[in-house]
Design an enzyme around this catalytic site. Structure first.
Site: not given
Ligand code: AMP
Length: 212
Positions: A13, A88, A123, A156, A167
């Site tokens: 993404k 999400r 990653r 990360r 996740r």
């Molecule tokens: P990402 O970088 O998009 O993979 O997001 C990393 C983490 O941030 C996710 O695993 C969630 O814990 C949190 N997170 C990011 N966006 C959301 C969202 N829209 N709703 C809830 N948690 C989020």
């Protein structure tokens, strides 16, 4: 254009959002990046979010909806935006409607769980400039050093295998209602993401009716 990139962790993404944002001239908004910055800055939101992120769980909808409402009110979003990582959940999708934000297209990046585990275990990210690499598919010129800014690359903390599995579990439990919501509204388009980022980018453009 108001675009949502939807997909499992590791589906690409962020990478696609950056490429599309350069092409379309609209900002890409990553809620994950906003939260990581908040954690780094030690803000109240960051302190609240940290334990959920490191456990691979979702941050509460009300926190996320506040964040996105504030961000979409910024002037750079006036002509459109790309959402990377929001919505999400079904609640978050419904909240966009309540806020009067009409999404044009949702691109759903389709990838298998096996491929997610492979991609995320390799990653590496630069905490200084945000560049993303992969030890197998997209290596930096010097091992563990960012090509762009020379800082050290790290994994990360939520890319540790156990957290990745958590996740993925959360994603698989929440994916269908969100996809259904947009499919019923005729906004969902699928993009198969099992290949190189350029191939996926061209597929994404095709779904948007655009040429590379
Ligand atoms: P990402 O970088 O998009 O993979 O997001 C990393 C983490 O941030 C996710 O695993 C969630 O814990 C949190 N997170 C990011 N966006 C959301 C969202 N829209 N709703 C809830 N948690 C989020």
């Amino acid at each position: 254009m108001k675009l949502v990139l939807f997909g499992a962790p590791g589906s690409g993404k962020g990478t696609q959002a950056e490429m599309l944002c350069a092409k379309l001239g609209i900002p890409s908004i990553s809620t994950g990046n906003i939260l990581r910055q908040a954690i780094q800055d030690g803000t109240p939101v960051g302190m609240r979010a940290e334990k959920y992120i490191s456990a691979g769980q979702l941050v509460a909808d009300d926190v996320m909806i506040d964040i996105i409402r504030d961000r979409l009110n910024q002037p750079d979003c006036a002509n459109g935006f790309i959402l990377d990582g929001f919505p999400r959940t079904l609640n978050q999708a419904q909240a966009l409607d309540t806020l009067g934000v009409e999404i044009d297209v949702v691109l759903s990046l389709e990838i298998s769980d096996d491929m997610v585990e492979k991609r995320l275990s390799g990653r590496r990210v630069c905490l200084n400039c945000g560049s993303v690499y992969n030890v197998e598919y997209f290596k930096p010129k010097t091992e563990n050093v960012c090509d762009a800014c020379g800082h050290a690359l790290v994994r990360r903390s939520d890319d540790e295998p156990e957290t990745v599995r958590a996740r993925l579990k959360v994603f698989n439990e929440t994916v269908e209602p969100v996809k259904d919501y947009y499919e019923k509204r005729g906004k969902l388009k699928l993009v198969i993401c099992d290949e190189d980022k350029m191939v996926v980018y061209v597929r994404a453009l095709e779904q948007l009716g655009l040429k590379p």
